[in-house]
Design a protein around this motif. Structure first.
Motif, PDB file in Angstrom:
ATOM      1  N   ASN B  35      87.094  32.038 -37.229  1.00  0.00           N
ATOM      2  CA  ASN B  35      87.080  32.003 -35.772  1.00  0.00           C
ATOM      3  C   ASN B  35      87.607  30.646 -35.301  1.00  0.00           C
ATOM      4  OD1 ASN B  35      86.348  32.145 -33.023  1.00  0.00           O
ATOM      5  ND2 ASN B  35      84.308  31.340 -33.516  1.00  0.00           N
ATOM      6  N   PRO B  36      88.696  30.634 -34.532  1.00  0.00           N
ATOM      7  CA  PRO B  36      89.321  29.360 -34.145  1.00  0.00           C
ATOM      8  C   PRO B  36      88.336  28.362 -33.511  1.00  0.00           C
ATOM      9  CG  PRO B  36      90.692  31.196 -33.456  1.00  0.00           C
ATOM     10  CD  PRO B  36      89.441  31.792 -34.012  1.00  0.00           C
ATOM     11  N   LEU B  37      87.361  28.862 -32.772  1.00  0.00           N
ATOM     12  CA  LEU B  37      86.423  27.948 -32.118  1.00  0.00           C
ATOM     13  C   LEU B  37      85.398  27.371 -33.108  1.00  0.00           C
ATOM     14  CD1 LEU B  37      85.902  29.895 -28.778  1.00  0.00           C
ATOM     15  CD2 LEU B  37      87.393  27.947 -29.189  1.00  0.00           C
ATOM     16  N   ASP B  38      85.277  27.995 -34.283  1.00  0.00           N
ATOM     17  CA  ASP B  38      84.399  27.437 -35.317  1.00  0.00           C
ATOM     18  C   ASP B  38      85.023  26.219 -35.994  1.00  0.00           C
ATOM     19  OD1 ASP B  38      82.578  29.409 -34.800  1.00  0.00           O
ATOM     20  OD2 ASP B  38      83.090  30.637 -36.550  1.00  0.00           O
ATOM     21  N   LEU B  39      86.352  26.119 -35.918  1.00  0.00           N
ATOM     22  CA  LEU B  39      87.020  24.997 -36.573  1.00  0.00           C
ATOM     23  C   LEU B  39      86.563  23.666 -35.976  1.00  0.00           C
ATOM     24  CD1 LEU B  39      90.665  26.395 -36.856  1.00  0.00           C
ATOM     25  CD2 LEU B  39      88.883  26.377 -38.609  1.00  0.00           C
ATOM     26  N   TYR B  40      86.239  23.697 -34.673  1.00  0.00           N
ATOM     27  CA  TYR B  40      85.773  22.467 -34.023  1.00  0.00           C
ATOM     28  C   TYR B  40      84.386  22.094 -34.522  1.00  0.00           C
ATOM     29  CZ  TYR B  40      89.732  23.666 -31.126  1.00  0.00           C
ATOM     30  OH  TYR B  40      90.995  23.988 -30.716  1.00  0.00           O
ATOM     31  N   ALA B  41      83.581  23.103 -34.804  1.00  0.00           N
ATOM     32  CA  ALA B  41      82.239  22.857 -35.350  1.00  0.00           C
ATOM     33  C   ALA B  41      82.353  22.268 -36.753  1.00  0.00           C
ATOM     34  CB  ALA B  41      81.433  24.151 -35.371  1.00  0.00           C
ATOM     35  N   ILE B  42      83.258  22.846 -37.545  1.00  0.00           N
ATOM     36  CA  ILE B  42      83.469  22.333 -38.902  1.00  0.00           C
ATOM     37  C   ILE B  42      83.949  20.888 -38.836  1.00  0.00           C
ATOM     38  CG2 ILE B  42      84.898  22.568 -40.984  1.00  0.00           C
ATOM     39  CD1 ILE B  42      84.956  25.615 -40.440  1.00  0.00           C
ATOM     40  N   GLU B  43      84.905  20.639 -37.946  1.00  0.00           N
ATOM     41  CA  GLU B  43      85.482  19.297 -37.837  1.00  0.00           C
ATOM     42  C   GLU B  43      84.423  18.251 -37.493  1.00  0.00           C
ATOM     43  OE1 GLU B  43      88.448  17.973 -38.471  1.00  0.00           O
ATOM     44  OE2 GLU B  43      87.757  16.015 -37.775  1.00  0.00           O
ATOM     45  N   ILE B  44      83.640  18.525 -36.473  1.00  0.00           N
ATOM     46  CA  ILE B  44      82.666  17.508 -36.052  1.00  0.00           C
ATOM     47  C   ILE B  44      81.583  17.334 -37.125  1.00  0.00           C
ATOM     48  CG2 ILE B  44      81.144  18.984 -34.640  1.00  0.00           C
ATOM     49  CD1 ILE B  44      82.313  15.452 -33.688  1.00  0.00           C
ATOM     50  N   ALA B  45      81.257  18.414 -37.816  1.00  0.00           N
ATOM     51  CA  ALA B  45      80.269  18.318 -38.897  1.00  0.00           C
ATOM     52  C   ALA B  45      80.796  17.404 -40.007  1.00  0.00           C
ATOM     53  CB  ALA B  45      79.955  19.702 -39.448  1.00  0.00           C
ATOM     54  N   ILE B  46      82.060  17.586 -40.347  1.00  0.00           N
ATOM     55  CA  ILE B  46      82.649  16.752 -41.403  1.00  0.00           C
ATOM     56  C   ILE B  46      82.707  15.286 -40.949  1.00  0.00           C
ATOM     57  CG2 ILE B  46      84.721  16.308 -42.785  1.00  0.00           C
ATOM     58  CD1 ILE B  46      85.327  19.344 -42.586  1.00  0.00           C
ATOM     59  N   GLN B  47      83.089  15.081 -39.697  1.00  0.00           N
ATOM     60  CA  GLN B  47      83.143  13.703 -39.178  1.00  0.00           C
ATOM     61  C   GLN B  47      81.773  13.026 -39.256  1.00  0.00           C
ATOM     62  OE1 GLN B  47      84.812  13.270 -35.253  1.00  0.00           O
ATOM     63  NE2 GLN B  47      86.653  14.396 -35.780  1.00  0.00           N
ATOM     64  N   LEU B  48      80.736  13.770 -38.878  1.00  0.00           N
ATOM     65  CA  LEU B  48      79.387  13.182 -38.898  1.00  0.00           C
ATOM     66  C   LEU B  48      78.965  12.876 -40.331  1.00  0.00           C
ATOM     67  CD1 LEU B  48      77.643  15.374 -36.166  1.00  0.00           C
ATOM     68  CD2 LEU B  48      78.386  12.988 -35.968  1.00  0.00           C
ATOM     69  N   LYS B  49      79.323  13.767 -41.237  1.00  0.00           N
ATOM     70  CA  LYS B  49      79.000  13.530 -42.647  1.00  0.00           C
ATOM     71  C   LYS B  49      79.727  12.285 -43.157  1.00  0.00           C
ATOM     72  CE  LYS B  49      81.325  15.080 -46.039  1.00  0.00           C
ATOM     73  NZ  LYS B  49      82.004  15.895 -47.070  1.00  0.00           N
TER      74      LYS B  49
END
Lengths: 332, 265
Positions: B35-49
């Motif tokens: 889901n294209p809008l999930d990519l933003y969730a993945i991105e911010i999660a990776i950034q926080l990690k």
């Protein structure tokens, strides 16, 4: 106790009520009449002007349930959810409708999960099923490619969020009377975990495009950021706001809150202008329920023309300045 | 910091074709994507990690083929993936989907943060994120456009509203749903792809989860689809062509007349 009555959730903002509070009442009125049940507007929040509360009755409500407290001044979903669940459990409404606003779309799933109720998002049509009396909820899905009709036959209340601007408020009827019922806020329902620190009101390009009657949108064909000024000129003359396609937002010509379409907002204005927007399916999903669609595009095969009520195949850099010039004389 | 990102595999909707007879989507040959809008969730999660350490686990409920979405998430930088798959989950609506995802997240272990996309581009409900927060009793911020600060036990975020933004402070663990303003999703790297290839993705079935069968699949779903229609797209409006100055003038005059008729002006 049987589940009875149609509830619509009013939304307060800075002591006033948002337009969706009244739009929902026109939806609710029809359903309540068909079911021969009471229509109740539920208002959770800080203090709201008395005249506006009365307007809920003049525009269709039989009863207004108000839970008012300073602690409810800001929308905090955990607390609002506790309050609404408490009301639902004690009064047992058959149907609960909220607007598909950011807060409505946060509160309703929170409540539905906890009480195991069926919830349908962003409905554009509501009706009552013959014989069963179930609520029929119709909504676009898969990028607006289908319209799905959904019901929740066994769970109560039946819950739905309704697309803003998809119905018009009823006219004020001064003769209408109703009951204003104040329910005290029980402090044990207050969830203090999330704190509201600050509200930042957006600038002109953060304006709420979902609440406007006229949306003037630009796409890739606008070519650069500066050209959006022409859209603002047109929007100002018509009392509208400026929207944008995803292409335009991704290029930085407009802000994300202005984005119309599948990954942006869904708008249902009276009039939607599309300048330099080809009409990708994702964009259409966000605007094709507008009442009137007017588009300008150089490509005569552009999909946008298929959904348009009026289209001009031509260069928007010729059409738009001339339109603005002529309109300036008209609306003066 | 342990972050879980619930994702969904959706059909690539830009060229969706509908069967005019049945009104259903023709899935043959349609590619499935995250889901294209999930990519933003993945991105911010990776950034926080990357900033605070820990790990990111992507979880999805779906058929075995949804494994591909998890591999893609790992290729982007997620550490682990969990597939939640069982025939008994079939036909689940948002309530039942969230119910199962909550059980899966609980099984994954201690979680500090759940980050979800704002909504999926196919179902377009935006309900599962808030559903999960409600069921897990996690503080919730929806439509988050910015993570302003994060400490071990609290975070400050900006949330997009109709009027602008609001700033919220949440204690951890918490759940966020994020909008695309939050960041720009990175592309999978070659190294990420290689890592995805060798990363084993466990599958949780009904037997692995502490679920009540009554809450699963169609049986556990309070909503029912009554009918599906394909709406008419064409409006058949008036289309005028501009070829020279005269036709330009006429077209604009016609437009103004049209706007008057519609009482726009």
């Amino acid at each position: 106790m049987e589940y009875k009555g149609v509830w619509t959730i009013a939304e307060a903002y800075e002591g006033d009520l948002k337009a969706v509070s009244f739009e929902l009442l026109s939806r609710g009125r029809k359903l309540a009449d068909e079911l021969n049940e009471e229509l109740v507007s539920v208002l959770i929040g800080g203090k709201v002007k008395e005249e506006r509360v009365n307007e809920l009755i003049k525009r269709g409500a039989d009863r207004v349930i108000i839970v008012e407290d300073q602690l409810l001044d800001r929308f905090i979903v955990e607390t609002y959810s506790n309050v609404l669940i408490d009301l639902i459990k004690s009064k047992k409404p058959e149907i609960v409708l909220s607007a598909a606003t950011v807060n409505g779309r946060t509160l309703m799933p929170h409540v539905a999960m906890k009480i195991h109720a069926g919830l349908t998002a962003d409905c554009t049509e509501l009706g009552i099923e013959e014989k069963t009396g179930n609520l029929l909820q119709t909504r676009p899905a898969i990028g607006g490619n289908i319209l799905a009709t959904i019901k929740s036959p066994d769970s109560r209340p039946q819950m739905a969020t309704v697309r803003p601007k998809s119905s018009r408020p009823l006219e004020i009827d001064e003769t209408r009377t109703g009951v204003i019922e104040r329910v005290a806020f029980q402090k044990n329902l207050f969830d203090s975990r999330v704190k509201h620190l600050e509200t930042i009101i957006g600038g002109e390009d953060d304006v709420n495009i979902q609440e406007s009657d006229i949306v003037v949108s630009g796409g890739k064909g606008m070519k650069k950021s500066d050209n959006f000024k022409m859209l603002y000129d047109l929007a100002h003359m018509l009392g509208g706001v400026v929207g944008a396609s995803r292409d335009a937002v991704d290029r930085g010509w407009a802000k994300y809150p202005q984005q119309v379409g599948l990954s942006g907002k869904t708008v249902t204005p009276n009039v939607y202008f599309a300048f330099g927007i080809s009409g990708a399916i994702q964009h259409l999903a966000g605007m094709k329920t507008a009442e009137t669609i007017i588009s300008v595009n150089t490509d005569e095969d552009a999909t946008i023309f298929q959904v348009s009520d009026f289209g001009i195949v031509g260069d928007l850099f010729e059409v738009l300045p001339l339109l603005n010039e002529k309109l300036a004389k008209e609306v003066k | 910091m342990n972050i879980v990102v619930p994702i969904k595999q959706v059909p690539e909707t830009s060229n969706v074709k509908m069967d005019p007879e049945t009104g259903t989507m023709i899935r043959d040959g349609v590619e499935s994507i995250i889901n294209p809008l999930d990519l933003y969730a993945i991105e911010i999660a990776i950034q926080l990690k990357e900033k605070f350490g820990g790990k990111v686990t992507a979880v999805t409920m779906g058929p075995p083929a949804a494994n591909k979405a998890l591999k893609e998430a790992i290729a982007m930088g997620c550490d682990e993936g969990v597939l939640v798959s069982d025939r008994k989950f079939a036909g689940a609506d948002t309530w039942s989907t969230a119910y199962v995802l909550v059980k899966a997240i609980e099984r994954i272990g201690e979680v500090d943060l759940v980050v979800a996309g704002e909504r999926a581009t196919d179902g377009d409900t935006g309900q599962v994120g808030p559903n999960i927060a409600a069921a897990m009793n996690l503080p919730l911020a929806t439509y988050v456009s910015k993570v302003e600060s994060l400490t071990e036990n609290s975070m400050t975020v900006e949330r997009l509203t109709e009027e602008g933004y609001e700033k919220l402070q949440l204690p951890l663990p918490a759940l966020l749903t994020v909008v695309k303003e939050i960041s720009y999703p990175r592309l999978p790297t070659l190294r990420g792809k290689q890592r995805a290839k060798i990363t084993d993705i466990p599958t949780y079935t009904v037997a692995d989860l502490d679920v009540e069968e009554n809450n699963l699949g169609l049986k556990g779903s309070p909503t029912r689809v009554v009918k599906i229609e394909t709406p008419k797209v064409t409006r058949g409006g008036k289309i005028l062509k501009v070829v020279d100055d005269q036709s330009l003038n006429e077209a604009v005059d016609n437009l103004i007349a049209f706007m008057k008729m519609k009482e726009i002006i």
